[in-house]
Motif scaffolding. Structure first.
Motif, PDB file in Angstrom:
ATOM      1  N   GLY A   1      43.082  29.762  42.285  1.00  0.00           N
ATOM      2  CA  GLY A   1      43.698  30.079  40.989  1.00  0.00           C
ATOM      3  C   GLY A   1      43.137  29.274  39.832  1.00  0.00           C
ATOM      4  O   GLY A   1      43.724  29.220  38.757  1.00  0.00           O
TER       5      GLY A   1
ATOM      6  N   LEU B   1      33.265  34.805  51.175  1.00  0.00           N
ATOM      7  CA  LEU B   1      33.688  34.048  49.999  1.00  0.00           C
ATOM      8  C   LEU B   1      35.005  33.389  50.361  1.00  0.00           C
ATOM      9  O   LEU B   1      35.897  34.046  50.878  1.00  0.00           O
ATOM     10  CB  LEU B   1      33.903  34.994  48.806  1.00  0.00           C
ATOM     11  CG  LEU B   1      34.655  34.431  47.610  1.00  0.00           C
ATOM     12  CD1 LEU B   1      33.817  33.377  46.893  1.00  0.00           C
ATOM     13  CD2 LEU B   1      35.031  35.536  46.633  1.00  0.00           C
TER      14      LEU B   1
ATOM     15  N   ARG C   1      37.712  42.469  38.032  1.00  0.00           N
ATOM     16  CA  ARG C   1      37.649  41.852  36.714  1.00  0.00           C
ATOM     17  C   ARG C   1      36.186  41.696  36.274  1.00  0.00           C
ATOM     18  O   ARG C   1      35.863  41.784  35.117  1.00  0.00           O
ATOM     19  CB  ARG C   1      38.331  40.491  36.777  1.00  0.00           C
ATOM     20  CG  ARG C   1      38.965  40.083  35.495  1.00  0.00           C
ATOM     21  CD  ARG C   1      39.907  38.907  35.631  1.00  0.00           C
ATOM     22  NE  ARG C   1      39.576  38.011  36.707  1.00  0.00           N
ATOM     23  CZ  ARG C   1      40.428  37.649  37.659  1.00  0.00           C
ATOM     24  NH1 ARG C   1      41.659  38.096  37.647  1.00  0.00           N
ATOM     25  NH2 ARG C   1      40.051  36.815  38.610  1.00  0.00           N
TER      26      ARG C   1
ATOM     27  N   THR D   1      35.641  32.845  41.072  1.00  0.00           N
ATOM     28  CA  THR D   1      34.993  33.607  40.004  1.00  0.00           C
ATOM     29  C   THR D   1      33.649  32.972  39.641  1.00  0.00           C
ATOM     30  O   THR D   1      32.641  33.667  39.521  1.00  0.00           O
ATOM     31  CB  THR D   1      35.914  33.666  38.770  1.00  0.00           C
ATOM     32  OG1 THR D   1      37.164  34.217  39.186  1.00  0.00           O
ATOM     33  CG2 THR D   1      35.326  34.529  37.671  1.00  0.00           C
TER      34      THR D   1
ATOM     35  N   ARG E   1      41.236  41.900  42.698  1.00  0.00           N
ATOM     36  CA  ARG E   1      41.377  41.650  41.255  1.00  0.00           C
ATOM     37  C   ARG E   1      40.183  40.880  40.720  1.00  0.00           C
ATOM     38  O   ARG E   1      39.651  41.175  39.658  1.00  0.00           O
ATOM     39  CB  ARG E   1      42.651  40.852  40.996  1.00  0.00           C
ATOM     40  CG  ARG E   1      43.860  41.713  40.696  1.00  0.00           C
ATOM     41  CD  ARG E   1      44.903  40.910  39.929  1.00  0.00           C
ATOM     42  NE  ARG E   1      45.237  39.674  40.628  1.00  0.00           N
ATOM     43  CZ  ARG E   1      46.248  39.566  41.498  1.00  0.00           C
ATOM     44  NH1 ARG E   1      47.013  40.602  41.745  1.00  0.00           N
ATOM     45  NH2 ARG E   1      46.490  38.420  42.087  1.00  0.00           N
TER      46      ARG E   1
ATOM     47  N   GLY F   1      39.738  29.614  39.012  1.00  0.00           N
ATOM     48  CA  GLY F   1      38.464  30.235  38.620  1.00  0.00           C
ATOM     49  C   GLY F   1      37.273  29.799  39.458  1.00  0.00           C
ATOM     50  O   GLY F   1      36.133  30.070  39.094  1.00  0.00           O
TER      51      GLY F   1
ATOM     52  N   ASN G   1      44.063  42.558  50.432  1.00  0.00           N
ATOM     53  CA  ASN G   1      43.619  41.335  49.747  1.00  0.00           C
ATOM     54  C   ASN G   1      43.527  41.542  48.236  1.00  0.00           C
ATOM     55  O   ASN G   1      42.446  41.679  47.665  1.00  0.00           O
ATOM     56  CB  ASN G   1      42.268  40.903  50.325  1.00  0.00           C
ATOM     57  CG  ASN G   1      41.896  39.480  49.928  1.00  0.00           C
ATOM     58  OD1 ASN G   1      42.501  38.924  49.005  1.00  0.00           O
ATOM     59  ND2 ASN G   1      40.936  38.909  50.609  1.00  0.00           N
TER      60      ASN G   1
HETATM   61  C1  LIG Z   1      39.944  35.453  47.145  1.00  0.00           C
HETATM   62  C2  LIG Z   1      39.709  33.977  46.843  1.00  0.00           C
HETATM   63  C3  LIG Z   1      38.268  33.669  47.190  1.00  0.00           C
HETATM   64  C4  LIG Z   1      39.968  33.724  45.365  1.00  0.00           C
HETATM   65  O1  LIG Z   1      39.674  32.368  45.062  1.00  0.00           O
HETATM   66  P1  LIG Z   1      40.143  31.658  43.708  1.00  0.00           P
HETATM   67  O2  LIG Z   1      39.260  30.515  43.479  1.00  0.00           O
HETATM   68  O3  LIG Z   1      41.582  31.460  43.720  1.00  0.00           O
HETATM   69  O4  LIG Z   1      39.795  32.811  42.634  1.00  0.00           O
HETATM   70  P2  LIG Z   1      39.829  32.621  41.055  1.00  0.00           P
HETATM   71  O5  LIG Z   1      40.496  31.348  40.719  1.00  0.00           O
HETATM   72  O6  LIG Z   1      38.461  32.845  40.543  1.00  0.00           O
HETATM   73  O7  LIG Z   1      40.737  33.819  40.630  1.00  0.00           O
HETATM   74  C5  LIG Z   1      42.102  33.856  41.054  1.00  0.00           C
HETATM   75  C6  LIG Z   1      43.057  33.819  39.890  1.00  0.00           C
HETATM   76  O8  LIG Z   1      42.902  32.673  39.087  1.00  0.00           O
HETATM   77  C7  LIG Z   1      42.758  33.018  37.727  1.00  0.00           C
HETATM   78  N1  LIG Z   1      41.788  32.151  37.065  1.00  0.00           N
HETATM   79  C8  LIG Z   1      40.511  32.406  36.830  1.00  0.00           C
HETATM   80  N2  LIG Z   1      39.943  31.397  36.163  1.00  0.00           N
HETATM   81  C9  LIG Z   1      40.855  30.498  35.976  1.00  0.00           C
HETATM   82  C10 LIG Z   1      40.864  29.264  35.372  1.00  0.00           C
HETATM   83  N3  LIG Z   1      39.775  28.742  34.816  1.00  0.00           N
HETATM   84  N4  LIG Z   1      42.002  28.620  35.386  1.00  0.00           N
HETATM   85  C11 LIG Z   1      43.105  29.112  35.934  1.00  0.00           C
HETATM   86  N5  LIG Z   1      43.149  30.301  36.529  1.00  0.00           N
HETATM   87  C12 LIG Z   1      42.046  30.989  36.555  1.00  0.00           C
HETATM   88  C13 LIG Z   1      42.186  34.381  37.767  1.00  0.00           C
HETATM   89  O9  LIG Z   1      42.509  35.070  36.588  1.00  0.00           O
HETATM   90  C14 LIG Z   1      42.838  34.966  38.960  1.00  0.00           C
HETATM   91  O10 LIG Z   1      44.093  35.475  38.587  1.00  0.00           O
HETATM   92  P3  LIG Z   1      44.726  36.729  39.303  1.00  0.00           P
HETATM   93  O11 LIG Z   1      45.163  36.231  40.621  1.00  0.00           O
HETATM   94  O12 LIG Z   1      45.839  37.121  38.408  1.00  0.00           O
HETATM   95  O13 LIG Z   1      43.670  37.776  39.424  1.00  0.00           O
HETATM   96  C15 LIG Z   1      40.655  33.086  47.653  1.00  0.00           C
HETATM   97  O14 LIG Z   1      41.951  33.542  47.512  1.00  0.00           O
HETATM   98  C16 LIG Z   1      40.328  32.985  49.111  1.00  0.00           C
HETATM   99  O15 LIG Z   1      39.566  32.134  49.534  1.00  0.00           O
HETATM  100  N6  LIG Z   1      40.944  33.843  49.930  1.00  0.00           N
HETATM  101  C17 LIG Z   1      40.688  33.875  51.350  1.00  0.00           C
HETATM  102  C18 LIG Z   1      39.322  34.428  51.710  1.00  0.00           C
HETATM  103  C19 LIG Z   1      39.084  35.744  51.102  1.00  0.00           C
HETATM  104  O16 LIG Z   1      39.969  36.560  51.000  1.00  0.00           O
HETATM  105  N7  LIG Z   1      37.854  36.005  50.708  1.00  0.00           N
HETATM  106  C20 LIG Z   1      37.426  37.220  50.079  1.00  0.00           C
HETATM  107  C21 LIG Z   1      36.912  38.126  51.099  1.00  0.00           C
HETATM  108  S1  LIG Z   1      35.853  39.314  50.374  1.00  0.00           S
END
Ligand SMILES: CC(C)(COP(=O)(O)OP(=O)(O)OC[C@H]1O[C@@H](n2cnc3c(N)ncnc32)[C@H](O)[C@@H]1OP(=O)(O)O)[C@@H](O)C(=O)NCCC(=O)NCCS
Lengths: 181, 739
Positions: free
Chosen positions: A103, A95, A143, A108, A139, A105, A134
């Motif tokens: 950040g 992912l 969630r 998600t 989180r 969503g 990570n």
């Molecule tokens: C882990 C990863 C996939 C998360 O991606 P992301 O798109 O930022 O994730 P989300 O936006 O769904 O969630 C992150 C945060 O945004 C917030 N968020 C969710 N929906 C949102 C929205 N509609 N608007 C604004 N913020 C939102 C979430 O609450 C979450 O907050 P938190 O950090 O306090 O928990 C990303 O950081 C990544 O690519 N990391 C590197 C690779 C990795 O680690 N992969 C996972 C290996 S298993």
């Protein structure tokens, strides 16, 4: 490397399911996006191993402006046999969301789409591993309802440990021969 | 997902081997390919994820170790016979020390010691004697090595031989390949397995002697630094050699460890005198190994880290020799569990050395049989002065004689429990994640074992004509001493599993109330079980005292068991009270919304209970509470917040008193002989945690009283960072005012 984050998404993202015909167009971008956070690259065979067999469990988030790749999730779903009785186990293998778009969503949404797809195909449970450091990933999954079931010592090549996360979709059949591995 | 390909793929086939018949498949290939559309994929049914992860892309420099950049040569061009400055020799030795430590930490030789050009050259010819270990390839020219180079060579050989001891040690015991340690030596005699120890020691001594008489080359400081490094190698080999002598005086086995502990401090001070030689290390050497792995980077530990790890390694090596001062099995278990609970955990080589000291060749601590260990344990826990353990039974040969039959039953018992029992000690020598995972399996085995052993108990109670015990409140049944013993072990392991869950940050904050409730449930069961054992020990004691064969020795044995039961029940009481208090506190925090649960749209409480309690689901006794029982007991919906906090206050207060009482008891009373210091430190940490829990409860009570019903609390909950609280098994929140 700090990347400037976008404060607003470029309109409604397109979420599409991967298909083999898209390989030429998207596989290089998928590899590039996922490799960014790995200490060592996966060979193309790893990607094809998943995408060839479970394209229907792989989703991409695309930029509506130019159809470029912003995020991707890659999964598999198959019987898991070290249990008796075996379970139908979904697995989130990879992912990633492009750092500028984190950040909002996006991850998600991708995870939800693949959980829905796996649930529809009768998955009993969905599991994955993530690095102990990570926190954003943990989180996100927690969630949605995942639990850490165990910690795995020095699971990654860089010497870091991992957590196994589990989402149970159906009650386990009672009286089954338990296994905790 | 998991990132690694296995470290040890099978060696490449040799196509020019006479047994291999080459067939040209070009035509078949072209014919097959014509049936496919461009871009179409074919997947072989046998191509697994494992293989895909192990597959390489040829000509990708990150995967293909033979892929060369423009003008790059395949081999390393560094010449090992080149002239080195004394400070460079010192620098190389210290670089090797860092790589050695990286290997101890679990990285493969290919990314550590084998990146040294010197090590590579010395071992590339598969030497089996020390004469064959050369820099120059000929034993003749080798005789004329300059003194400094000879010192470096002796250092390398001493280092490799020391690693060989460690490698063999680890392989003999329970550890997890690639997770704890990589024993793979890539099809080469890198660690000089066949080279004998004696000549290695001689060479090290010779190198030291030559340095001393060397013609005024290095400065005095550097000469001294080189000498100390050679001395370290000698001491290390000595330490390893001595550890096989388990019957020797433990104090003398400690000597080389103490010596190394001193030397490493000198080495640290002298380190800045050296000059690193980066060219003497290269990942290119990996190409020569019997492996199809992609090239992997050299693992660099800083010298400071290396020093710190060695310092601890030597200290630990010294400390574990105390395990040989055997007192009793319960103290031994305390020794092992408190030693392994240390942070950071002792290195794999220490953890396997400890197993080796305990169990090598099935001779326990070098002096006892496993039977002695098990019988000793039984006599402490549930069978003081028991007929079952009377050695005289073994001498009766009349098959119908109850004593003969008792002896037989006990033999069956020991055979049945031996493996599971010894596993408890071995499991504690694993990494913490594995301790928890393996205990989850082990309790299944103990559950089955308890049931089997109860049958032995039943046969024995007939043989020994035991009567069921009647008390005022009715029949308590038979004593079942063997299965009681097994049950106590199982309960302890179940508690450890949950407690390790706290230690390893497996639970989310809103799960803590429930998990502490379950610890409380288990500990209460253990206390009740201790009470049951005590009842039967008292019956036996009363009967024994009334007979005219009662002796002072028997009295001591009974008193020791009563002392054990007292300590167990006190420990169980502390655990249950503290857990109860924390359960109530967390329930209040959940109820007041100070701890928030995530939305979890894809899950529900019942499904998560199944995952959480999976290790305990099939355990027959104590039966896992149903989800409804668990929910009610944790949330306590009928009890008001005030009442919950009052209850938490008294429970935590009770735990505090309990820990204080424990901390005043002697090593003999608490079965911590030989490790009382560590055991006491642990109790004190529990006490501190209990005190801070008391403060959290009081803060909450006061704030609630001030604000009154329905008022805004203006509080927040701060959770301690993992591993940063007073005790890893007792996660205590901090309640802080917000403005
Ligand atoms: C882990 C990863 C996939 C998360 O991606 P992301 O798109 O930022 O994730 P989300 O936006 O769904 O969630 C992150 C945060 O945004 C917030 N968020 C969710 N929906 C949102 C929205 N509609 N608007 C604004 N913020 C939102 C979430 O609450 C979450 O907050 P938190 O950090 O306090 O928990 C990303 O950081 C990544 O690519 N990391 C590197 C690779 C990795 O680690 N992969 C996972 C290996 S298993």
């Amino acid at each position: 490397m700090e990347v400037a984050r976008v404060t607003e998404l470029p309109g409604e993202l397109r979420y599409i399911q991967y298909e083999h015909v898209l390989e030429e167009q998207y596989l290089p971008a998928i590899r590039a996006l996922i490799s960014k956070d790995l200490s060592e690259p996966y060979s193309i065979y790893v990607y094809r191993y998943f995408l060839y067999q479970w394209a229907h469990l792989c989703y991409m988030a695309l930029n509506p402006a130019d159809n470029s790749l912003i995020g991707v999730i890659i999964c598999k779903l198959e019987p898991h046999a070290s249990h008796s009785p075996p379970t139908h186990r979904g697995y989130i293998a990879m992912l990633a969301v492009s750092s500028a778009y984190r950040g909002h969503g996006i991850a998600t949404s991708l995870v939800k789409m693949s959980i829905d797809a796996m649930a529809e195909r009768n998955a009993d449970e969905i599991v994955l591993e993530t690095e102990e450091t990570n926190l954003p990933a943990m989180r996100l999954y927690e969630r949605l309802g995942f639990l850490r079931s165990k910690k795995l010592h020095r699971y990654y090549l860089n010497g870091n440990s991992a957590y196994r996360l589990v989402l149970l979709l159906k009650p386990m059949s009672l009286g089954e021969e338990h296994q905790s591995d | 997902m998991e990132q690694h390909a296995p470290q040890s793929l099978p060696p490449r086939p040799n196509p020019s081997h006479p047994g291999v018949m080459a067939v040209d498949i070009t035509d078949n290939f072209w014919a097959a390919v014509k049936t496919l559309a461009p871009g179409e994929l074919v997947k072989d049914g046998h191509f697994t994820l494992f293989e895909s992860v192990g597959a390489l892309e040829i000509m990708d420099p990150k995967m293909d170790s033979g892929c060369l950049a423009e003008g790059e040569s395949l081999d390393e061009e560094y010449s090992v016979t080149r002239d080195l400055l004394p400070e460079e020799v010192l620098g190389i030795m210290d670089q090797l020390l860092c790589l050695e430590m990286a290997w101890h930490q679990g990285y493969p030789l290919s990314q550590t010691l084998l990146t040294s050009v010197y090590v590579e050259v010395l071992t590339k010819t598969h030497p089996t004697t020390i004469e064959e270990v050369t820099f120059t390839g000929s034993s003749e020219t080798e005789k004329n090595l300059p003194t400094l180079l000879f010192a470096l060579k002796a250092y390398c050989i001493g280092l490799l031989k020391g690693c060989d001891f460690v490698n063999e040690l680890v392989k003999d015991e329970l550890y997890y390949e690639e997770e704890d340690f990589v024993t793979n030596s890539f099809g080469r005699n890198i660690l000089l397995y066949d080279v004998e120890l004696r000549p290695v020691n001689d060479m090290l001594q010779k190198a030291r002697a030559e340095l001393r008489v060397m013609n005024n080359k290095p400065s005095k400081d550097i000469a001294m630094a080189l000498d100390i490094r050679l001395e370290l190698r000698i001491a290390f080999l000595r330490a390893m050699e001595l550890s096989a002598l388990r019957t020797a005086n433990p104090e003398s086995l400690k000597m080389p460890w103490i010596q190394m502990h001193g030397l490493i401090e000198h080495i640290k001070k002298q380190h800045s005198l050296g000059k690193p030689v980066p060219d003497a290390f290269s990942t290119k050497l990996q190409r020569r190994l019997a492996s199809t792995l992609p090239p992997r980077p050299i693992v660099y530990l800083s010298f400071e880290e290396t020093h710190e790890h060695f310092r601890r390694l030597f200290k630990d090596g010294k400390e574990i020799m105390d395990v040989l001062k055997y007192s009793d099995p319960q103290s031994l278990l305390t020794f092992v569990s408190t030693f392994q609970a240390r942070k950071p955990q002792p290195l794999p080589c220490i953890r396997t050395l400890l197993q080796n000291l305990m169990f090598k060749d099935n001779v326990f601590l070098g002096s006892y049989t496993i039977r002695q260990l098990i019988d000793h344990d039984l006599s402490i826990v549930s069978l003081p002065c028991a007929t079952q353990l009377d050695l005289a039974n073994d001498t009766i040969e009349v098959p119908t004689d109850p004593r003969h039959r008792t002896s037989n039953e006990m033999t069956i018992f020991r055979q049945r429990v031996e493996e599971c029992y010894l596993d408890v000690f071995r499991i504690f020598c694993q990494n913490r994640c594995r301790v928890r995972r393996t205990l989850c399996h082990n309790i299944q085995a103990w559950d089955a074992l308890q049931a089997d052993v109860e049958e032995i108990d039943t046969r024995l109670q007939e043989l020994l004509a035991e009567k069921p015990l009647q008390t005022e409140s009715g029949s308590v049944g038979y004593s079942l001493p063997l299965s009681s013993w097994a049950y106590l072990y199982k309960l302890r392991q179940m508690e450890w599993i949950v407690q390790l869950g706290f230690e390893l940050s497996v639970y989310q904050t809103d799960e803590l109330a429930g998990m502490y409730w379950y610890v409380n449930y288990l500990a209460k069961t253990r206390a009740q079980h201790g009470d049951r054992i005590k009842t039967f020990v008292m019956r036996s004691l009363t009967a024994s005292r009334a007979s005219n064969s009662y002796t002072a020795a028997k009295d001591r044995e009974y008193m020791r068991t009563l002392s054990y039961i007292r300590a167990t029940m006190l420990d169980a009481a502390c655990t249950w009270e503290f857990a109860d208090g924390l359960c109530c506190l967390y329930t209040v925090l959940n109820r007041l919304g100070l701890i928030k649960s995530p939305p979890r749209p894809y899950s529900n409480d019942a499904l998560r209970y199944e995952i959480r309690m999976k290790p305990f689901m099939t355990i027959g006794l104590p039966q896992l509470p149903t989800f409804d029982e668990f929910t009610k007991a944790t949330a306590q919906p009928e009890t008001a917040v005030d009442a919950l906090l009052t209850y938490a206050e008294s429970a935590v207060g009770g735990a505090k008193k309990g820990y204080e009482a424990l901390s005043k008891m002697t090593d003999g009373q608490t079965f911590s002989v030989g490790c009382h210091g560590r055991w006491l430190a642990n109790v004190k940490d529990c006490l501190k945690a209990a005190i801070s829990a008391g403060i959290a409860v009081t803060t909450l009570q006061k704030t609630i009283a001030k604000v009154g019903d329905g008022g805004e609390l203006k509080l927040k909950v701060e959770m301690p960072e993992a591993g940063k609280g007073y005790h890893d098994w007792w996660i205590v929140p901090k309640i802080v005012p917000t403005g």
